[in-house]
Design an enzyme around this catalytic site. Structure first.
Site, short mmCIF file in Angstrom:
data_model
loop_
_atom_site.label_atom_id
_atom_site.label_comp_id
_atom_site.label_asym_id
_atom_site.label_seq_id
_atom_site.Cartn_x
_atom_site.Cartn_y
_atom_site.Cartn_z
N LYS A 146 1.21 -1.04 0.16
CA LYS A 146 0.00 0.03 -0.05
C LYS A 146 0.88 1.20 0.02
CE LYS A 146 -4.61 0.66 0.42
NZ LYS A 146 -5.72 -0.39 0.25
N GLY B 141 -20.25 7.01 -1.30
CA GLY B 141 -19.35 7.35 -2.25
C GLY B 141 -19.72 6.05 -3.67
C1 PPY Z 1 -7.78 -2.40 -1.88
O1 PPY Z 1 -8.54 -3.49 -2.01
O2 PPY Z 1 -8.00 -2.01 -0.74
C2 PPY Z 1 -6.81 -2.19 -2.91
O3 PPY Z 1 -6.08 -1.14 -2.51
C3 PPY Z 1 -7.19 -2.72 -4.26
C4 PPY Z 1 -6.02 -2.80 -4.91
C5 PPY Z 1 -5.35 -3.90 -5.56
C6 PPY Z 1 -4.36 -4.10 -6.34
C7 PPY Z 1 -3.70 -2.92 -6.81
C8 PPY Z 1 -4.29 -1.59 -6.42
C9 PPY Z 1 -5.43 -1.44 -5.41
#
Ligand code: PPY
Length: 347
Positions: A81, A186
């Site tokens: 992330k 949203g």
């Molecule tokens: C999530 O599910 O919270 C995501 O971040 C989805 C995602 C998965 C793969 C690449 C970018 C975002």
């Protein structure tokens, strides 16, 4: 107080990259939680935080949730992330330049991490990142060859989760007449509301944006619930689709629902503690990392595996329904809370 070492050990992730972005007075944090099953992937959250520690912790927790999402459905991806912690407003040029610098950091990780959008970023932003960080960017706009927003597969996944939760609580997945309270209208919440209504559910909603409130009250005829009354409102299923951390001892003691299934990440302030409290109150909690995994599954299946859209939507619903059924069964059999059952299910 816990030490930094304890914090990192508890997180259990692989690497944490913290970059000071002086030009924008921002911090960029990329958390790579796991590359055991495959490259890490996860969205890019861009927003203000109270301080750097909060932002880093959020990146850590969100990346760990991504690992659980992919592991639940046995996909060859790991959790990652990005958090971009903004300390001031940026004008469009500054924001664009910041995205390019973020892209360079992603590129430097050489495929350990694939990014997509999250709160505060869009597919248009992914187009910008892609100019410097290809091929490690998902969810670009369809005009540039991407799959666009993952809100629709996410919403279908939450829909399947609500049905599975109802099946467990009421003995039937029939949604006719069920009172579903959605927090946050949203992209995911609003799409979800339409799926639920088409099955005869009664929609209650809570939302901060005044224009959005007006639309859903006037045009769609949904029942508005004020932010103050959110946890005290009688409903069958509560579906948190806004911010995380909303469920703690105080809110849990007030809830008047039979089950919880929503798209927000990290809904429980302290998962081990609060999942137990929900169990004691007789409220069935569908673990958020299972409910919300439709987005991650949708993005990777469509873009990395080129699976056709209709197939992806069907697979998302099937996978989430099956996983929750297995988790609920395990929780019953072992008399544990559903979060504990989900960890065991994933193992
Ligand atoms: C999530 O599910 O919270 C995501 O971040 C989805 C995602 C998965 C793969 C690449 C970018 C975002």
């Amino acid at each position: 107080m816990i030490t930094d070492q304890q914090m990192l050990e508890r997180w259990g992730g692989e690497s944490l990259h913290v970059y000071r972005d002086r030009a924008a007075d921002a911090w960029i944090i990329i958390a790579v939680h796991s590359t055991e099953r495959g490259p890490s992937a996860g969205g890019t959250r861009m927003k203000a935080y109270g301080n750097l520690q909060e932002a880093v912790l959020d990146a850590m927790k969100l990346s760990a949730a991504m690992t659980l999402k992919f592991a639940t459905v046995k996909m060859a991806w790991g959790g990652g992330k990005t958090v971009v912690y903004l300390t001031r407003e940026l004008d469009p040029q500054e924001r664009h330049a910041l995205l390019l610098r973020l892209g360079a950091h992603i590129k430097n990780l050489s495929g350990q991490y694939y990014a997509g959008p999250d709160i505060g970023t869009t597919s248009d932003d992914m187009d910008v990142l892609h100019t410097v960080a290809a091929p490690y960017i998902f969810s670009r706009t369809p005009a540039t060859g991407g799959s666009g927003s993952s809100s629709v597969p996410t919403a279908y996944g939450v829909f399947a989760a609500i049905r599975a939760t109802c099946r467990q609580v009421f003995g039937t997945g029939d949604l006719e007449g069920k009172r579903i309270l959605i927090q946050g209208m949203g992209n995911v919440g609003s799409y979800l509301s339409h799926l639920l209504r088409s099955e005869g559910a009664y929609i209650l909603f809570s939302e901060m944006n005044a224009e959005t409130v007006k639309h859903f009250e006037d045009q769609e005829g949904y029942e508005l619930v004020s932010a103050e009354a959110l946890f005290d409102t009688d409903c069958d299923i509560f579906s948190p689709c806004a911010q995380g951390g909303i469920l703690d001892a105080s809110s849990i003691s007030r809830l008047k629902c039979r089950g919880i299934a929503g798209a927000a990440n990290n809904q429980l302030s302290d998962p081990a503690l609060h999942a137990g409290m929900l169990k004691e109150r007789g409220i069935l909690y569908a673990p958020d990392f299972v409910v919300s995994l439709g987005g991650a599954m949708g993005i990777t299946l469509m873009e990395a595996e080129r699976m056709p859209y209709e197939e992806v939507i069907a697979k998302v619903q099937m996978a989430i329904g099956e996983a929750l059924e297995g988790i609920f069964r395990l929780a019953e059999k072992e008399n544990c809370d559903t979060v504990e059952a989900a960890y065991r299910y994933v193992d």
